[in-house]
Design a protein around this motif. Structure first.
Motif, mmCIF file in Angstrom:
data_model
loop_
_atom_site.group_PDB
_atom_site.id
_atom_site.type_symbol
_atom_site.label_atom_id
_atom_site.label_comp_id
_atom_site.label_asym_id
_atom_site.label_seq_id
_atom_site.Cartn_x
_atom_site.Cartn_y
_atom_site.Cartn_z
ATOM 1 N N ILE A 109 26.359 0.016 42.125
ATOM 2 C CA ILE A 109 25.835 -1.204 42.741
ATOM 3 C C ILE A 109 25.749 -1.023 44.258
ATOM 4 O O ILE A 109 24.754 -1.376 44.895
ATOM 5 C CB ILE A 109 26.713 -2.409 42.374
ATOM 6 C CG1 ILE A 109 26.546 -2.743 40.885
ATOM 7 C CG2 ILE A 109 26.365 -3.620 43.239
ATOM 8 C CD1 ILE A 109 27.455 -3.826 40.385
ATOM 9 N N CYS A 110 26.783 -0.430 44.842
ATOM 10 C CA CYS A 110 26.781 -0.181 46.292
ATOM 11 C C CYS A 110 25.712 0.832 46.683
ATOM 12 O O CYS A 110 25.218 0.810 47.818
ATOM 13 C CB CYS A 110 28.149 0.312 46.746
ATOM 14 S SG CYS A 110 29.439 -0.951 46.682
ATOM 15 N N ALA A 111 25.352 1.712 45.767
ATOM 16 C CA ALA A 111 24.358 2.740 46.064
ATOM 17 C C ALA A 111 22.927 2.246 45.898
ATOM 18 O O ALA A 111 21.987 2.917 46.353
ATOM 19 C CB ALA A 111 24.579 3.955 45.168
ATOM 20 N N MET A 117 25.540 -2.012 49.841
ATOM 21 C CA MET A 117 25.632 -0.714 50.501
ATOM 22 C C MET A 117 26.072 -0.872 51.952
ATOM 23 O O MET A 117 27.002 -0.192 52.418
ATOM 24 C CB MET A 117 24.272 -0.007 50.448
ATOM 25 C CG MET A 117 24.224 1.370 51.093
ATOM 26 S SD MET A 117 22.515 1.982 51.238
ATOM 27 C CE MET A 117 21.950 1.872 49.544
ATOM 28 N N ARG A 118 25.417 -1.791 52.661
ATOM 29 C CA ARG A 118 25.764 -2.031 54.062
ATOM 30 C C ARG A 118 27.222 -2.484 54.200
ATOM 31 O O ARG A 118 27.941 -2.028 55.097
ATOM 32 C CB ARG A 118 24.834 -3.088 54.649
ATOM 33 C CG ARG A 118 23.406 -2.598 54.864
ATOM 34 C CD ARG A 118 23.306 -1.828 56.162
ATOM 35 N NE ARG A 118 21.934 -1.489 56.482
ATOM 36 C CZ ARG A 118 21.466 -0.264 56.560
ATOM 37 N NH1 ARG A 118 22.255 0.766 56.284
ATOM 38 N NH2 ARG A 118 20.217 -0.024 56.909
ATOM 39 N N ASP A 119 27.642 -3.383 53.309
ATOM 40 C CA ASP A 119 29.024 -3.868 53.371
ATOM 41 C C ASP A 119 30.020 -2.723 53.204
ATOM 42 O O ASP A 119 30.992 -2.607 53.954
ATOM 43 C CB ASP A 119 29.273 -4.922 52.294
ATOM 44 C CG ASP A 119 28.515 -6.224 52.543
ATOM 45 O OD1 ASP A 119 28.047 -6.424 53.679
ATOM 46 O OD2 ASP A 119 28.401 -7.027 51.595
ATOM 47 N N ARG A 120 29.774 -1.857 52.217
ATOM 48 C CA ARG A 120 30.684 -0.737 51.956
ATOM 49 C C ARG A 120 30.707 0.231 53.132
ATOM 50 O O ARG A 120 31.782 0.693 53.553
ATOM 51 C CB ARG A 120 30.261 -0.018 50.675
ATOM 52 C CG ARG A 120 31.040 1.254 50.349
ATOM 53 C CD ARG A 120 32.469 0.991 49.900
ATOM 54 N NE ARG A 120 32.490 0.342 48.612
ATOM 55 C CZ ARG A 120 32.376 0.965 47.428
ATOM 56 N NH1 ARG A 120 32.209 2.282 47.390
ATOM 57 N NH2 ARG A 120 32.436 0.278 46.290
ATOM 58 N N PRO A 127 28.343 4.726 60.669
ATOM 59 C CA PRO A 127 27.384 4.142 61.618
ATOM 60 C C PRO A 127 26.170 3.534 60.916
ATOM 61 O O PRO A 127 25.469 4.232 60.173
ATOM 62 C CB PRO A 127 26.972 5.323 62.496
ATOM 63 C CG PRO A 127 28.064 6.325 62.335
ATOM 64 C CD PRO A 127 28.573 6.162 60.937
ATOM 65 N N ILE A 128 25.937 2.242 61.142
ATOM 66 C CA ILE A 128 24.812 1.537 60.540
ATOM 67 C C ILE A 128 24.239 0.551 61.565
ATOM 68 O O ILE A 128 24.906 0.215 62.543
ATOM 69 C CB ILE A 128 25.225 0.756 59.272
ATOM 70 C CG1 ILE A 128 26.358 -0.240 59.611
ATOM 71 C CG2 ILE A 128 25.633 1.699 58.158
ATOM 72 C CD1 ILE A 128 26.722 -1.151 58.456
ATOM 73 N N PRO A 129 23.026 0.060 61.344
ATOM 74 C CA PRO A 129 22.468 -0.949 62.258
ATOM 75 C C PRO A 129 23.093 -2.316 61.995
ATOM 76 O O PRO A 129 23.709 -2.541 60.937
ATOM 77 C CB PRO A 129 20.983 -0.954 61.893
ATOM 78 C CG PRO A 129 20.959 -0.563 60.452
ATOM 79 C CD PRO A 129 22.068 0.449 60.289
ATOM 80 N N GLU A 130 22.929 -3.220 62.938
ATOM 81 C CA GLU A 130 23.318 -4.611 62.708
ATOM 82 C C GLU A 130 22.465 -5.165 61.570
ATOM 83 O O GLU A 130 21.270 -4.882 61.484
ATOM 84 C CB GLU A 130 23.100 -5.421 63.984
ATOM 85 C CG GLU A 130 23.546 -6.870 63.896
ATOM 86 C CD GLU A 130 23.344 -7.624 65.201
ATOM 87 O OE1 GLU A 130 23.517 -8.862 65.187
ATOM 88 O OE2 GLU A 130 23.006 -6.982 66.224
ATOM 89 N N TYR A 131 23.070 -5.966 60.681
ATOM 90 C CA TYR A 131 22.327 -6.427 59.506
ATOM 91 C C TYR A 131 22.815 -7.795 59.047
ATOM 92 O O TYR A 131 23.940 -8.211 59.341
ATOM 93 C CB TYR A 131 22.485 -5.429 58.347
ATOM 94 C CG TYR A 131 23.870 -5.440 57.725
ATOM 95 C CD1 TYR A 131 24.118 -6.160 56.550
ATOM 96 C CD2 TYR A 131 24.929 -4.764 58.312
ATOM 97 C CE1 TYR A 131 25.384 -6.186 55.978
ATOM 98 C CE2 TYR A 131 26.198 -4.784 57.745
ATOM 99 C CZ TYR A 131 26.421 -5.492 56.580
ATOM 100 O OH TYR A 131 27.672 -5.535 56.035
#
Length: 427
Positions: A109-111, A117-120, A127-131
């Motif tokens: 589900i996270c994939a 995905m973003r939460d995990r 490193p991820i963008p603001e979402y």
């Protein structure tokens, strides 16, 4: 004496979710390994069905029905190759059948659902963008305001660039239209609003064995001009400098571990920003667009599709590189004039008016040209077109090779420039 029927009864079975052209290499590899092939696809005319021992016209997203069929046919393993949605179904069915956990259903589900995905990834410090994940228009509008009206909008649960668009506006009408466009492609009704990241984009092709990521290639990506994000070309190996590539590898491996992939391929998309590499998306499957089925073996000599099938059967594949060549794919699209080649991500996207293909002309000499590995058309005269908003809008592709990535790309550009696409637009 062993009777023939006894041998047939002992033949191992593999259920493969998806029978499209992109799944065919995995189907062929499984057959080479001696597996009886149980193919599942909602499209009864899917090309892969010609290779099936058992053909099941069932949606690969219908987890309960696929599980019911698995109880009937008792496959030794259930896999998918290049599609996101079936990753969840395969994990669900394998878990219900008690198969080894290459990817748990929770991690699947996270994939595959971008909000999860973003939460995990955030929880694990990747490193991820603001979402923001918006469940309704009010939440969507608020998220757009927080990002000052300059953001990426995408469905939380879909693929192939469907419903993905760049928003740079504060007008209420434009914001509403953008929301409705993306929501129309969101299977679960959630629309993502994300920081717009500047910088080159790559994908990282990975095989994960016993939880350890093995990075096989970094692929440069070239996309349509804004507001859409359709991939028009890919090239291997990456032309980024060695230091940047090392940073990319570290972030990609960190993301794979965060999602919890144990024994499976991974396709990680990354933007190289001024703050360093950040994750665009991650898939617990092989990369599509013929990246893993053609470009990786052409550039490295590694049969990544075969390796993924072997891994699914419990065997550890050989991932030793055997060559270091350049390989590229260019997609034929509306606006395929000589000046709109894909190296520059296409300087013009082509008409977005509705029309039909009048003619696609591919000179015969191109098929025989050295370094041209494949020219394939997906559409034909009479098919409807309306610009290039998703991967389904592309008309075909050209695969080329060279001693270097530059040579492969330049050859692809030259070939693409000689392919003529004529569109008849409605008046």
């Amino acid at each position: 004496m062993v009777e023939k029927n006894d041998v047939e009864e002992k033949q191992k079975k593999m259920m493969i979710l998806g029978a499209s052209a992109l799944q065919v290499p995995a189907i062929k590899k499984a057959k080479e390994l001696g597996y009886q092939i149980i193919l599942v696809d909602y499209d009864e005319n899917a090309v892969g069905f010609a290779l099936a021992d058992v053909k099941l016209v069932v949606s690969t997203l219908d987890q309960e029905e696929v599980y019911r069929q698995a109880l009937i046919y008792q496959p030794d393993v259930v896999i998918t190759s290049t599609s996101d949605g079936p990753v969840r179904t395969a994990a669900y069915v394998n878990e219900k059948l008690g198969k080894r956990p290459d990817l748990s259903y929770e991690n699947a589900i996270c994939a595959t659902i971008k909000s999860k995905m973003r939460d995990r990834l955030r929880e694990c410090g990747v490193p991820i963008p603001e979402y923001y994940a918006a469940q309704d228009f009010e939440a969507f509008s608020g998220a757009v305001d927080k990002l000052n009206g300059n953001c990426i909008v995408k469905p939380a649960d879909n693929a192939g660039s469907r419903g993905v668009v760049h928003l740079e506006a504060v007008e209420p009408t434009v914001i509403r239209e953008t929301y409705e466009y993306s929501l129309g492609n969101a299977r679960n009704g959630t629309v993502m609003v994300e920081e717009y990241m500047h910088g080159p984009e790559v994908s990282v092709e990975i095989m994960v064995m016993d939880g350890e990521p093995h990075i096989l290639a970094i692929t440069d990506k070239y996309i349509t001009p804004l507001p859409y994000f359709v991939e028009l070309a890919h090239c291997e190996p990456s032309r980024l400098d060695a230091g940047t590539q090392e940073e990319i590898r570290k972030v990609a491996a960190q993301a794979v571990r965060a999602i919890g992939i144990e024994n499976a391929p991974a396709h990680v998309e990354i933007k190289v920003t001024e703050e360093g590499p950040k994750i665009v998306e991650l898939a617990a499957r092989l990369g599509g667009d013929f990246i893993t089925s053609r470009l990786v073996p052409l550039s490295t000599g590694i049969d990544m599709v075969g390796a993924s099938v072997l891994l699914a059967t419990g065997e550890m594949p050989d991932l030793t590189p055997r060559r270091n060549h350049g390989a590229a794919i260019h997609f034929i699209s509306v606006g395929n004039e000589p000046d709109s080649c894909a190296l520059a991500a296409s300087e013009q996207q082509g008409e977005e008016r509705e029309g039909v293909i009048a003619r696609i002309t591919v000179p015969d000499m191109l098929y025989e040209q050295e370094g041209v590995e494949e020219i394939s058309l997906y559409k034909k005269p009479g098919d409807a077109v309306q610009g290039t908003r998703s991967s389904n809008d592309r008309l075909g592709h050209v695969i080329t090779t060279g001693e270097t990535q530059e040579q492969a790309m330049e050859l692809g550009k030259r070939v693409l420039a000689q392919i003529s696409v004529e569109i008849q637009y409605e008046r």
